[in-house]
Each structure stands twice: as structure tokens, then as C-alpha cells.
Design an enzyme around this catalytic site. Sequence first.
Site, PDB file in Angstrom:
ATOM      1  CD  GLU A  25       1.276  18.363  23.067  1.00 29.11           C
ATOM      2  OE1 GLU A  25       1.303  17.575  22.098  1.00 29.11           O
ATOM      3  OE2 GLU A  25       1.022  19.571  22.971  1.00 29.11           O
ATOM      4  NE  ARG A  51      -2.609   9.042  15.344  1.00 31.95           N
ATOM      5  CZ  ARG A  51      -2.061   9.834  16.243  1.00 31.95           C
ATOM      6  NH1 ARG A  51      -0.769  10.086  16.230  1.00 31.95           N
ATOM      7  NH2 ARG A  51      -2.803  10.380  17.174  1.00 31.95           N
ATOM      8  CE  LYS A  92      -3.054  13.856  23.517  1.00 36.57           C
ATOM      9  NZ  LYS A  92      -1.854  14.433  24.011  1.00 36.57           N
TER      10      LYS A  92
HETATM   11  P1  ATP Z   1      -3.190  13.222  19.757  1.00 30.70           P
HETATM   12  O1  ATP Z   1      -3.348  13.623  18.334  1.00 30.70           O
HETATM   13  O2  ATP Z   1      -4.315  12.412  20.255  1.00 30.70           O
HETATM   14  O3  ATP Z   1      -2.857  14.361  20.666  1.00 30.70           O
HETATM   15  P2  ATP Z   1      -0.474  12.631  20.001  1.00 30.70           P
HETATM   16  O4  ATP Z   1       0.383  11.650  19.288  1.00 30.70           O
HETATM   17  O5  ATP Z   1      -0.221  14.063  19.773  1.00 30.70           O
HETATM   18  O6  ATP Z   1      -1.953  12.242  19.738  1.00 30.70           O
HETATM   19  P3  ATP Z   1       0.692  12.371  22.547  1.00 30.70           P
HETATM   20  O7  ATP Z   1       0.151  12.784  23.848  1.00 30.70           O
HETATM   21  O8  ATP Z   1       1.834  13.127  22.020  1.00 30.70           O
HETATM   22  O9  ATP Z   1      -0.496  12.372  21.547  1.00 30.70           O
HETATM   23  O10 ATP Z   1       0.999  10.815  22.534  1.00 30.70           O
HETATM   24  C1  ATP Z   1       1.706  10.085  23.495  1.00 30.70           C
HETATM   25  C2  ATP Z   1       2.149   8.778  22.879  1.00 30.70           C
HETATM   26  O11 ATP Z   1       1.013   8.037  22.451  1.00 30.70           O
HETATM   27  C3  ATP Z   1       3.009   9.015  21.656  1.00 30.70           C
HETATM   28  O12 ATP Z   1       4.105   8.126  21.699  1.00 30.70           O
HETATM   29  C4  ATP Z   1       2.092   8.715  20.500  1.00 30.70           C
HETATM   30  O13 ATP Z   1       2.789   8.241  19.393  1.00 30.70           O
HETATM   31  C5  ATP Z   1       1.151   7.657  21.092  1.00 30.70           C
HETATM   32  N1  ATP Z   1      -0.143   7.695  20.424  1.00 30.70           N
HETATM   33  C6  ATP Z   1      -0.981   8.741  20.337  1.00 30.70           C
HETATM   34  N2  ATP Z   1      -2.064   8.439  19.602  1.00 30.70           N
HETATM   35  C7  ATP Z   1      -1.923   7.147  19.232  1.00 30.70           C
HETATM   36  C8  ATP Z   1      -2.709   6.245  18.456  1.00 30.70           C
HETATM   37  N3  ATP Z   1      -3.865   6.613  17.907  1.00 30.70           N
HETATM   38  N4  ATP Z   1      -2.252   4.991  18.275  1.00 30.70           N
HETATM   39  C9  ATP Z   1      -1.091   4.599  18.832  1.00 30.70           C
HETATM   40  N5  ATP Z   1      -0.294   5.387  19.566  1.00 30.70           N
HETATM   41  C10 ATP Z   1      -0.693   6.663  19.770  1.00 30.70           C
HETATM   42 MG    MG Z   2       1.295  15.268  20.352  1.00 31.30          MG
END
Ligand code: ATP
Ligand code: MG
Length: 560
Positions: free
Chosen positions: A35, A262, A272
Site C-alpha cells: 500500500e 510477519r 508503516k
Molecule cells: P504495515 O503495517 O507496515 O503497513 P502492511 O501489511 O499493511 O504493513 P503492505 O504495504 O500492505 O503493508 O504490505 C505489502 C506486503 O508486505 C504484504 O503482502 C504484507 O503481508 C507484507 N508485509 C508487510 N509487513 C510485513 C512484515 N513485517 N513481515 C513480512 N511481510 C510483511
Molecule cells: Mg496494509
Amino acid sequence: MKQNKYQVMNFIRHIIDEDLAIGKYDNIHTRFPPEPNGYLHIGHAKSICLNFGIAKDYNGKCNLRFDDTNPVNENSNFIESIKNDIKWLGFTWSGDIKYTSNYFDQIYKYAIELINKGLAYVDELTIEEIKEYRGVWSKPGVNSPYRNRSIKENIFLFDKMKKGYFKEGKACLRAKIDMSSNFILMRDPVLYRIKFFKHHQTSDDWCIYPMYDFAHCISDALEGITHSLCTLEFLDNRRLYEWILKHISISTIYPSQYEYSRLNLEYSVTSKRKLSQLVNKKYVEGWDDPRMPTISGLRRRGYTPASICEFCHRIGVTKQQNIIEMSLLESCVRDELNRNAPRAMAVLDPIQIIIQNLPLNYEKIIVMKNHPNMPEMGTREVVFSNTIWIDKADFREQYIKNYKRLILGKEVRLRNACIIRCDYITKDKEGNIICIYCTCDLNTLSKNVIDKSYKNNGIIHWISKAHAQPAEFRLYNRLFNIPNPSSEKNFLANINPNSLEIKHGYVEQSIKNAKANKPYQFEREGYFCADSVYSNQSHLVFNRIVSLRDSYEKLSSKSF
Ligand code: ATP
Ligand code: MG
């Protein structure tokens, strides 16, 4: 398939091998779906290495898709940084960059299809009421009074939503599934909501935006994704994705979703939303602050792509939830830099030595190896003279056991130069040492002999005062005081106020043109690189990438 270093089997690769063996798929297609609401962090690196790594090893494809369904926190700057980080890590996406917003027309048509099938309705409850009606796990939800609207009325109202007749929060489109489901997520989830916000890709075309869950599975299906890999918190969402894809007329093989844990890293946050608070509240200087666990922060700090990929390789991919030790990440970069980084000398906390038995204008060029075990890295010339800087921590007035540095009245070896003995020191009124006066063993200087009788001496590093380049050193410590700040109510309360320590000293002349991000081992001090933002020829600034050893484990062992 030819095995490469990073190709250690994990449960997902086993599944893929099986799928290929039974002919479920001919080609593997994964995606990385960030995102664009922040910079990528080390957790994303895990997902990148997994998705792009699988595509690479199976001769498949991996899409980069921006999941841009919530324009409020998204922007083009984040998009650029994400593209840049993926490329820097060494991966290439397949074909054009994809955006979920590319599919807004199709997603909208699928919403109409669900309404026409009696499977979606426009709800006018407030967000709080929706939450309340949804109930909790132990208590079934309550139907919204708007749930049984006619298809015609729903089509009319959804069109009104799209045309902007409703204010934000006054209406939404919900799937009609089951308000008493054991899975809260299946209790009539919201599919579309109103947001009057200019979108970075679609501008003012829309004021209704699909929810992540509705858009995500449709986007995966439209792109022909075979293995949709996500983190464990999306386990229950799989049920909803299957419901959606089953009830819309989409002609594709359904993507199979697999969940993995994660990445959580000690003494830092990998979300984020939390990282953006650190930036917006100015706890750090920006997303690329070298203390941040973002890819751009790690890059600026001096981490290499290979060290980050090695880390992702070492932690593996499992369903086990845990917190990875910071020392594991550090050891990955340390191991690499120990092998590859050229050596140089730097004095971080200088104190002056005058060698009395050398003439004032004495200069000797000493040829030093750039790497002790890699002759191919060549040599450099370093000038030795009668006035040098050493580190304050390398001198003591009083004898202490096992202190193999300079002590008043005792000897020490200056790296690649000679052996000196400390004769006396001068101090200012406050008792601070101004200068250390020494005598050099001329025998060791001219021949550079290592006599057996000297073997117990320590070796310290130095820089000739007349040939020293002033430099600033930025030493980074943990950003948080506790291993798991995310588990606290207010993670910001546990920020380490001493996460940045600045020192002013000198580096040898050979690195006065040090390029940003080029790592060096400053002997006995750690691995450093010039900072890409602050360092320039008239003001050198070095970031400490990592110490020579795990400083939290063996504080007392440093050079003793
Ligand atoms: P955040 O809370 O940091 O925004 P998110 O999952 O909302 O994390 P996205 O931008 O939607 O962030 O993530 C893109 C991809 O990265 C998704 O497939 C997500 O599952 C993966 N991802 C995000 N954070 C992690 C993590 N800490 N460990 C492994 N994979 C991750
Ligand atoms: Mg997300």
C-alpha cells in the site's frame, strides 16, 4: 531447478513443487502488493525476497501492484520510494507496474453484480453502529435495518453514492453474507465506502473506493496470480476472498492464498503506521533516517542489498510468530563487510601524542594493506609523523590488568608504524589531558620488526595530525529501550533518547573523498560509510553501520 544460495526450501516452496508436479499450474505467478502509504521496512524485505525470489527461481513472474484503495494516506512519493527500494534490493517486477486503481471500473461492475444477485446492499448505519451491530465472537451480530432493501433500491442508492450525493460516512456498500457467522469478518463486511479525496492515480474520478478485502482478491484473480502469499493476520480473510470470487463472474483460476508469519524485529517497529508517527512527530529525521528499520534507512546507514537478502534467508519463512534478534540482522552485514570492506584508520575521540625522539618535520610513508586477507584489494600510503592522534579510550594513566593499550610508563604498538613508550602527560587546570609525550623505539620504526619480547603489547590505531581529515561520526544505538515496543500501549514512550551519538575526530587522508554508502572498516572502531545527505568534501560525516562485535553481548571485550 538449479539450487541457489537463497533457495532453501520452505513450506511455500514445497507447496509450489507439488502444484507443479500434479499440473495444477504450469507457471508460477506471485505478486508484491504494498500500500503506498509509507516507505518499505525490513518486514517488506522478507515479503519481497519471498515473492520475487520464488518468481526468479521457478522462472515465473512477480507483479508489483500498488494496493491503492485508500487515497487519504497514499502519495506518489511513497510509490517512487517503493519502486526504488525493490530495484535496489536487486529485484525486477514483471511487465508494467500494476495499481489496484487500474481495476476500479471492473471492481465496480462486480459490486453491481453482487447487488443484482441480492448479495450486497447499501447500508446507512454509521461506522459506530456497524461495529456495534456486528457483535463479538461470542455473540451473533444483528441485521442492519437496511439489509433487506430491494435490488432496485440498492442499485439506485449505490449509484447515488458514486455520484457524490451522500456525505462521507453516511452510506456504504456491504456484502450480504451472515451476521451470525463465527467469523466476524463474514458478518456483512463493507465492500465500498465514500471518500471525497483526490486519488494519486485516478484524480477525482471516484468518490467511492473499494475496501482492501474486496479489491485485493479481485486484483489477484484478474492478474492470474497463482500463489497469493500474505502474512498470518489475513488467514480469516481467505474465507471472504473465496466467497467474493465464488459469487462474481470472473473467469480465472482462483489464486491460492498461503499465510506466513510477519517479521518482527527486536527494539524496533515494523508497521508503516508506527514508523510514520516517528517521522511526523520528528523523533527521527525522516523515513530514511539511519536509525529507521526502513529499507531506505538501512541503505543510508550502509547496509548492502546482499546483507538484507541474507538476513531474509537466515530467518526463513514459517508460520511461527516470533521476534527476531537485532543481532541477527547486524551479523549479516558484519559478515559481509568483514569479507569485503576496505580497512582504514579513524580516530573518533582524539587525544594528541607527541613522539619526542622524532624530529618535528619527520614524515614516513607507510604502505598499508587495504584488506588483511585480500591482496587484490591493494594497498594505500599513510603518512606517519611525530605528532599523532589516538583515541582517548586507548590511554590510561593507571595500570589495569588486561588493558593492552597505552599506559603511562608502558609501551604499545602503533598499527603498522612502531612501538612507543609513554613518558609523561600534560594536563589543563581541570585535569584534562592535553598531550601525551612518548618515545619511539627507533628499531621497530626503521625495520618494523616484531620482536618476541613485544608480543604482549597491544596494537592501537593512530592518525598523523598534519595529515588528518576532520570528520563527524554518527553512532547509532537502538531506537527503542525495550525489545518489543509494539506490545506497549504507547510505543513512543519507550524511545531511546540516546539513539544517536555524535563524535568529532579524524580520518586518514586516503578517504577524504569517501563516496556515500561505500563501506569501510575503521580499524578497531567498526564499519562506517559516508552519509549520503550530510557528508561532503568540506565536511565528512560517517555513519556507523555496525560495530565490530555484538556490543550488547560483550561490552567489556572491546580491544582489551
Ligand atoms: P504495515 O503495517 O507496515 O503497513 P502492511 O501489511 O499493511 O504493513 P503492505 O504495504 O500492505 O503493508 O504490505 C505489502 C506486503 O508486505 C504484504 O503482502 C504484507 O503481508 C507484507 N508485509 C508487510 N509487513 C510485513 C512484515 N513485517 N513481515 C513480512 N511481510 C510483511
Ligand atoms: Mg496494509
